[in-house]
Design an enzyme around this catalytic site. Structure first.
Site, PDB file in Angstrom:
ATOM      1  N   ASP A 168      37.643  30.447 -39.621  1.00  0.00           N
ATOM      2  CA  ASP A 168      37.648  31.883 -40.013  1.00  0.00           C
ATOM      3  C   ASP A 168      38.536  32.713 -39.147  1.00  0.00           C
ATOM      4  O   ASP A 168      39.222  33.634 -39.828  1.00  0.00           O
ATOM      5  CB  ASP A 168      36.334  32.264 -39.906  1.00  0.00           C
ATOM      6  CG  ASP A 168      35.373  31.365 -40.414  1.00  0.00           C
ATOM      7  OD1 ASP A 168      35.391  30.526 -40.842  1.00  0.00           O
ATOM      8  OD2 ASP A 168      34.040  32.006 -40.845  1.00  0.00           O
ATOM      9  N   GLU A 412      27.147  24.306 -32.475  1.00  0.00           N
ATOM     10  CA  GLU A 412      28.335  24.527 -33.391  1.00  0.00           C
ATOM     11  C   GLU A 412      29.683  24.496 -32.801  1.00  0.00           C
ATOM     12  O   GLU A 412      30.705  23.935 -33.119  1.00  0.00           O
ATOM     13  CB  GLU A 412      28.166  25.777 -34.034  1.00  0.00           C
ATOM     14  CG  GLU A 412      29.101  26.257 -35.269  1.00  0.00           C
ATOM     15  CD  GLU A 412      28.806  27.452 -35.911  1.00  0.00           C
ATOM     16  OE1 GLU A 412      28.108  28.345 -35.368  1.00  0.00           O
ATOM     17  OE2 GLU A 412      29.278  27.964 -36.876  1.00  0.00           O
TER      18      GLU A 412
HETATM   19  C1  9WN Z   1      32.259  30.850 -43.855  1.00  0.00           C
HETATM   20  C2  9WN Z   1      29.400  26.413 -42.280  1.00  0.00           C
HETATM   21  C3  9WN Z   1      30.845  27.063 -42.096  1.00  0.00           C
HETATM   22  C4  9WN Z   1      32.070  26.235 -41.779  1.00  0.00           C
HETATM   23  C5  9WN Z   1      33.338  26.821 -41.570  1.00  0.00           C
HETATM   24  C6  9WN Z   1      33.015  27.834 -40.404  1.00  0.00           C
HETATM   25  C7  9WN Z   1      31.700  28.935 -40.643  1.00  0.00           C
HETATM   26  C8  9WN Z   1      31.629  30.601 -42.695  1.00  0.00           C
HETATM   27  C9  9WN Z   1      30.959  31.776 -41.836  1.00  0.00           C
HETATM   28  O1  9WN Z   1      30.700  28.197 -41.244  1.00  0.00           O
HETATM   29  O2  9WN Z   1      32.370  29.604 -41.850  1.00  0.00           O
HETATM   30  O3  9WN Z   1      32.622  29.779 -44.768  1.00  0.00           O
HETATM   31  O4  9WN Z   1      29.968  32.298 -42.474  1.00  0.00           O
HETATM   32  O5  9WN Z   1      31.651  31.997 -40.994  1.00  0.00           O
HETATM   33  O6  9WN Z   1      34.085  28.485 -39.821  1.00  0.00           O
HETATM   34  O7  9WN Z   1      34.293  25.960 -40.930  1.00  0.00           O
HETATM   35  O8  9WN Z   1      32.284  25.388 -42.941  1.00  0.00           O
HETATM   36  O9  9WN Z   1      29.443  25.707 -41.087  1.00  0.00           O
END
Ligand code: 9WN
Length: 452
Positions: A168, A412
């Site tokens: 992100d 995470e």
């Molecule tokens: C947006 C779910 C996801 C991962 C991504 C991570 C984060 C989301 C967020 O979480 O992204 O899709 O809300 O920040 O960056 O890699 O798939 O774990």
């Protein structure tokens, strides 16, 4: 190891809803696309049925044009923003009618996950049935990427939103986003700030977040029509990590076609295109590859017409593709082992690769994709190192990951300086990929990842 494995299985058990596995409670209460792939790879070692169910649930949300969306929403869950309603996917005739999804995609780990579900299954007949059902879905998704996300026909993939990269708020997006003026934003409330209990230094800043939302608004204005977006979107990037995964996934999809007796020709075409253009698109000066850190693989910004030379883990992911020569892999491994990336000295807590070079001004020890260690990127680099025979380096990363989860839980992401666990607790892909790192037989891995 048995205890670690059993603990990881428990995390997946707790995050299982009956149809899918959420990435983490409260913070991510829906189904995420590449998360579910990593999760299925872990589950393939213990529960084929569950791994199949998870992937089929995701495939059911595929758009008519082939796109597999980054998120499939659980309409009852209220702790995540942007919600299903915010995306207004009904603006697109391609969107599914009866499901809430996001309007963008994520890296295509799916064919890789499906292959391992088959490979690790006890009941091969059942797993082959699954592959037969999955195959047309996978092929349609890859065809979507090869056309709508690569009108250039280069075998490299364009992302239209930082969230599509899976990373992100990586410093990679700083320059491209700085050129975008996030105006006329609707009112909204961030919920990730609450989910991390106010630890705002571990998540993206408001300024970045506003741009994420602005780009969704823009997608909506284009009714999610890729052709129109491609013509004038302000964020359009040929992405190294996405393309690397696409290339590997095409190899696995070709193998799936062979297993079920389908024609693998189309995948061969996609593979050749990537092989032909990967260096051209991602390296500024091919003759000088790896001589300095300035000449590694870098994303290419199609709007600014410039490489994005920020030092991040993304530059190392091509080791996972196997499309480099042995000599080039040596040059890349030199930088993977560099102390700035937690390689050779005691600079970092354990030898794992952080998301950003620790010596750069944009490095932040605890902020999301701006410095912390993530297990999925380390898993890819671990496999890439094994593919090229760097067993010692691969083992160092594997042990580093084990050390992090043993001491700090299945988090995470992790602070590279101290190992402290950050972001979501009981994080699913951390658990599932640790399971995979425990279970995989090294020799077989080298075969699977190397010869396919
Ligand atoms: C947006 C779910 C996801 C991962 C991504 C991570 C984060 C989301 C967020 O979480 O992204 O899709 O809300 O920040 O960056 O890699 O798939 O774990």
């Amino acid at each position: 190891m048995d205890k670690l494995f059993a603990d990881a299985v428990q995390v997946l058990e707790r995050n299982w809803t009956g149809n899918l596995t959420i990435p983490a409670k409260t913070l991510y209460p829906h189904q995420w696309s590449w998360d579910s792939c990593f999760i299925s790879i872990g589950n393939s070692h213990v529960d084929t049925d569950r791994a199949i169910k998870e992937l089929e649930c995701l495939f059911a949300a595929q758009w008519k044009n082939g796109m597999i969306p980054s998120i499939v929403f659980d309409k009852k869950a209220k702790t995540y923003f942007p919600s299903a309603d915010f995306y207004e996917i009904e603006r697109s005739e391609n969107a599914p009618k009866d499901l809430g999804t996001s309007g963008m995609t994520q890296p295509p780990m799916h064919a890789i996950a499906c292959y391992y579900v088959y490979k690790n299954a006890q009941d091969k007949a059942k797993a082959a049935e699954f592959l037969k059902k999955a195959y047309p879905r996978l092929k349609k998704f890859h065809r979507y990427l090869a056309t709508y996300r690569d009108p250039e026909g280069s075998g490299t993939i364009t992302i239209l939103h930082p969230w599509e990269s899976g990373m992100d708020n990586s410093p990679l997006w700083d320059e491209p986003l700085s050129k975008i003026d996030a105006k006329d934003l609707p009112e909204f409330e961030r919920l990730d700030t609450k989910a991390v209990n106010g630890a705002s230094d571990t998540i993206p800043k408001d300024e970045e977040y506003n741009k994420f939302i602005y780009l969704i608004e823009l997608m909506k204005k284009h009714n999610y029509d890729e052709r129109k977006m491609y013509a004038n979107f302000p964020f359009k990037i040929k992405d190294v990590l996405f393309t690397s995964i696409f290339y590997v996934a095409n190899k696995f999809l070709r193998e799936i076609a062979n297993i079920i007796g389908e024609d693998p020709k189309e995948m061969g075409t996609w593979i050749s295109k990537t092989e032909k253009n990967f260096y051209k698109y991602f390296i500024k000066d091919q003759k000088e590859f790896g001589v300095s850190e300035e000449n590694l693989f870098y994303d290419y910004d199609l709007v600014q017409r410039e490489w994005i030379r920020k030092k991040t883990v993304a530059s190392f992911i091509p080791i996972y593709t196997g499309l480099m020569t042995k000599e080039d892999s040596q040059n890349l491994v030199k930088w993977i082992r560099h102390s700035h990336f937690c390689g050779n000295d005691g600079f970092c807590h354990v030898p794992t690769i952080p998301s950003t070079d620790t010596n750069e001004p944009y490095f932040h020890k605890s902020n999301y994709w701006r410095g912390p260690i993530w297990v999925n990127t380390n898993w890819m680099i671990w496999l890439g190192l094994l593919k090229y025979g760097y067993e010692e380096e691969a083992e160092a990363i594997r042990s580093g990951v084990f050390e992090l989860v043993k001491s700090h839980g299945f988090r995470e992401y992790y602070n590279p300086k101290t190992g402290e666990g950050l972001g979501g607790k009981d994080f699913s892909w951390t658990s599932s990929l640790v399971m995979d790192m425990i279970k995989r037989n090294r020799k077989e891995t080298q075969m699977d990842e190397g010869i396919l």
